[in-house]
Motif scaffolding. Structure first.
Motif, PDB file in Angstrom:
ATOM      1  N   MET A 119       0.855  -1.172   0.000  1.00 40.71           N
ATOM      2  CA  MET A 119       0.000   0.000   0.000  1.00 40.71           C
ATOM      3  C   MET A 119       0.905   1.240   0.000  1.00 40.71           C
ATOM      4  SD  MET A 119      -2.795   1.248   2.920  1.00 40.71           S
ATOM      5  CE  MET A 119      -3.416  -0.387   3.069  1.00 40.71           C
ATOM      6  N   GLU A 176      -2.364   5.931  -0.530  1.00 38.68           N
ATOM      7  CA  GLU A 176      -3.497   5.029  -0.281  1.00 38.68           C
ATOM      8  C   GLU A 176      -3.762   4.895   1.212  1.00 38.68           C
ATOM      9  OE1 GLU A 176      -3.015   2.060  -4.144  1.00 38.68           O
ATOM     10  OE2 GLU A 176      -1.863   1.661  -2.318  1.00 38.68           O
ATOM     11  N   MET A 177      -2.687   4.801   1.991  1.00 37.87           N
ATOM     12  CA  MET A 177      -2.859   4.705   3.439  1.00 37.87           C
ATOM     13  C   MET A 177      -3.491   5.971   3.987  1.00 37.87           C
ATOM     14  SD  MET A 177      -0.167   3.798   6.517  1.00 37.87           S
ATOM     15  CE  MET A 177       0.674   2.623   5.503  1.00 37.87           C
ATOM     16  N   ASP A 201      -5.482   8.035   2.435  1.00 33.32           N
ATOM     17  CA  ASP A 201      -6.903   8.024   2.058  1.00 33.32           C
ATOM     18  C   ASP A 201      -7.721   7.114   2.974  1.00 33.32           C
ATOM     19  OD1 ASP A 201      -6.320   9.764  -0.009  1.00 33.32           O
ATOM     20  OD2 ASP A 201      -6.398   8.209  -1.582  1.00 33.32           O
ATOM     21  N   ARG A 202      -7.184   5.935   3.283  1.00 32.83           N
ATOM     22  CA  ARG A 202      -7.911   4.991   4.148  1.00 32.83           C
ATOM     23  C   ARG A 202      -8.020   5.515   5.571  1.00 32.83           C
ATOM     24  NH1 ARG A 202      -6.190  -1.112   2.947  1.00 32.83           N
ATOM     25  NH2 ARG A 202      -7.957  -1.437   4.320  1.00 32.83           N
ATOM     26  N   VAL A 203      -6.943   6.105   6.073  1.00 34.37           N
ATOM     27  CA  VAL A 203      -6.969   6.658   7.430  1.00 34.37           C
ATOM     28  C   VAL A 203      -7.953   7.822   7.496  1.00 34.37           C
ATOM     29  CG1 VAL A 203      -5.615   7.901   9.171  1.00 34.37           C
ATOM     30  CG2 VAL A 203      -4.678   5.846   8.078  1.00 34.37           C
ATOM     31  N   ALA A 247     -10.580   8.343   5.660  1.00 34.34           N
ATOM     32  CA  ALA A 247     -11.947   7.815   5.592  1.00 34.34           C
ATOM     33  C   ALA A 247     -12.366   7.223   6.935  1.00 34.34           C
ATOM     34  CB  ALA A 247     -12.061   6.764   4.482  1.00 34.34           C
ATOM     35  N   ALA A 248     -11.449   6.518   7.601  1.00 35.50           N
ATOM     36  CA  ALA A 248     -11.769   5.926   8.906  1.00 35.50           C
ATOM     37  C   ALA A 248     -12.005   7.010   9.956  1.00 35.50           C
ATOM     38  CB  ALA A 248     -10.645   4.986   9.346  1.00 35.50           C
TER      39      ALA A 248
END
Length: 111
Positions: A1, A5-6, A8-10, A12-13
């Motif tokens: 990753m 990308e990380m 974006d995921r963090v 979103a969380a």
């Protein structure tokens, strides 16, 4: 990753967590403008608390990395910063950590 990308995921969380926490807070019912203002302020309050919690978790993670034997170069890479940046952010982290053998001074290696 990738880092992007990380991120974006963090994000979103954290966004989902903030949404749930704002929803869980008791908020006044009333006209839409007041409700929108309250929600925006409640979201800000939640995100400030998230920032404080992340700071504390970050400190603990850096300390745990040092206790596990990581030096400033590795800690800096994990935090996307230089060794010097990590040393400034977490001064004294790798010095005298419990469970780590003392580092020899450069002079002690001479005959």
């Amino acid at each position: 990753m990738t880092d992007g990308e990380m991120t974006d995921r963090v994000a979103a969380a954290v966004d989902e967590l903030a949404h749930r926490l704002v929803h869980d807070l008791a908020h006044p019912s009333g006209d839409g403008a007041l409700d929108a203002r309250w929600q925006a302020l409640a979201r800000l309050r939640v995100l400030v608390q998230v920032e404080r919690a992340v700071h504390d978790l970050e400190q603990g993670a850096a300390r745990a990395a040092a206790v596990a034997g990581a030096g400033y170069p590795e800690i800096g890479r994990a935090a996307s910063m230089t060794r010097q940046g990590a040393r400034r952010r977490w001064p004294g982290l790798t010095r005298a950590m419990p469970g780590l053998p003392p580092r020899p001074s450069p002079r002690s290696s001479r005959p």
